[in-house]
Design a protein around this motif. Structure first.
Motif, short mmCIF file in Angstrom:
data_model
loop_
_atom_site.label_atom_id
_atom_site.label_comp_id
_atom_site.label_asym_id
_atom_site.label_seq_id
_atom_site.Cartn_x
_atom_site.Cartn_y
_atom_site.Cartn_z
N ARG A 43 57.73 81.98 55.09
CA ARG A 43 57.50 81.46 53.73
C ARG A 43 56.09 81.72 53.21
NH1 ARG A 43 59.73 75.85 54.94
NH2 ARG A 43 57.57 75.18 54.72
N GLN A 44 55.19 82.14 54.06
CA GLN A 44 53.81 82.35 53.64
C GLN A 44 53.73 83.51 52.66
OE1 GLN A 44 50.90 80.49 54.84
NE2 GLN A 44 50.20 81.43 52.95
N SER B 9 55.73 69.87 56.17
CA SER B 9 56.30 71.20 56.16
C SER B 9 57.74 71.16 55.66
CB SER B 9 56.25 71.78 57.58
OG SER B 9 56.85 73.06 57.60
N ASN B 10 58.44 70.14 56.07
CA ASN B 10 59.83 69.93 55.65
C ASN B 10 60.02 68.47 55.30
OD1 ASN B 10 61.42 72.58 56.27
ND2 ASN B 10 60.16 72.24 58.07
N GLN B 37 60.16 77.25 44.38
CA GLN B 37 60.95 78.41 44.73
C GLN B 37 62.32 77.95 45.19
OE1 GLN B 37 59.61 80.86 48.05
NE2 GLN B 37 60.62 82.66 47.22
N LEU B 91 55.47 75.33 46.64
CA LEU B 91 54.30 76.07 47.11
C LEU B 91 53.08 75.71 46.29
CD1 LEU B 91 56.36 79.25 47.43
CD2 LEU B 91 54.90 78.57 49.28
N PRO B 106 51.72 77.33 52.99
CA PRO B 106 53.00 77.67 53.60
C PRO B 106 54.19 77.00 52.94
CG PRO B 106 51.86 76.06 54.93
CD PRO B 106 50.92 76.43 53.82
N GLY B 107 53.93 76.07 52.04
CA GLY B 107 55.02 75.44 51.31
C GLY B 107 55.61 74.22 52.01
N THR B 108 56.28 73.40 51.20
CA THR B 108 57.06 72.27 51.71
C THR B 108 58.51 72.51 51.30
OG1 THR B 108 55.28 70.64 51.56
CG2 THR B 108 57.55 69.80 51.50
N ARG B 109 59.39 72.54 52.30
CA ARG B 109 60.82 72.68 51.98
C ARG B 109 61.41 71.29 51.76
NH1 ARG B 109 64.44 76.52 52.37
NH2 ARG B 109 63.14 77.84 53.71
#
Lengths: 115, 113
Positions: A43-44, B9-10, B37, B91, B106-109
């Motif tokens: 995902r980066q 992260s999640n 996203q 993100l 790295p985003g959070t889902r």
């Protein structure tokens, strides 16, 4: 408003070969930037290459280069000597400094590299 | 830190619950951005901070979404009364005064059941 279009949902390339990913954009601004980002399964988002619209010379970064056709509003990415690690989703994006600095992304192209 | 970090992260939550997503930008970066996203799609802009103020909130999809930034550092994106369509990767990115190169976390889902 800016728009970015990537017309190839998926592309495949043989290892060590060359592949070109397409991108077209639309903007009424004269001062803008264009980018290619790579997003692996982690995902980066990783910046691959950038192009300032006022520069006529195409940007290059090692195996990555662009073909920037300003009049046609086209910004394709060429990957030479493809490697397995190049497999990822690739996003084309534009940024206008008058548009609040926000990136406008295309839908992405999945690149598969075959060994 | 060396890069943009995000937590968690999640996140899995039930429909109707509130969630908070956190972003720690690169130290010294004055600009901070949130993007969403959805699965298999490109990133959609949500909100942009310059310092602690948000001159562009145009991407927030509804009034259930809000964000704040304190101390020109950490930012929190809050989603109230989550809906299933909120499921996505969120993100965060930051950039320096020069502004145009953004560095992503790295985003959070987020999964809303």
């Amino acid at each position: 408003a800016q728009t970015v279009t990537q017309s190839q949902p998926e592309m495949s390339v043989q290892e060590a070969e060359t592949v070109t990913l397409s991108c077209t954009y639309d903007t009424s601004e004269s001062d803008y930037y264009l980018f290619w980002y790579k997003q692996p399964p982690s995902r980066q988002m990783i910046l691959v290459i950038r192009q300032e619209a006022y520069k006529q010379q195409n940007a290059t970064e090692n195996r990555f280069s662009v073909n920037f056709q300003k009049a046609a509003k086209s910004f394709s990415l060429k990957i030479s000597d493809s490697q397995l690690g190049d497999a990822a989703m690739y996003f084309c994006a534009s940024l206008s400094l008058r548009g609040g600095n926000k990136l406008v992304f295309g839908a992405g192209t999945i690149l598969r590299v075959k060994s | 830190g060396a890069g943009v970090s995000q937590s968690p992260s999640n996140k899995v939550t039930e429909k109707g619950k509130d969630v908070e997503l956190r972003c720690d930008p690169i130290s010294g970066h004055t600009a901070l951005y949130w993007y969403r996203q959805r699965l298999g799609q490109g990133l959609e802009f949500l909100i942009y901070f310059q310092g602690n103020s948000a001159p562009d909130k145009s991407g927030l999809p509804s009034d259930r979404f809000s964000a704040e930034r304190t101390g020109e550092s950490v930012s929190t994106l809050t989603i109230q009364r989550t809906q299933q369509e909120d499921s996505a990767v969120y993100l965060c990115a930051s950039s320096s005064n020069r502004g145009y190169e953004q560095f992503f976390g790295p985003g959070t889902r987020l999964t809303v059941l």
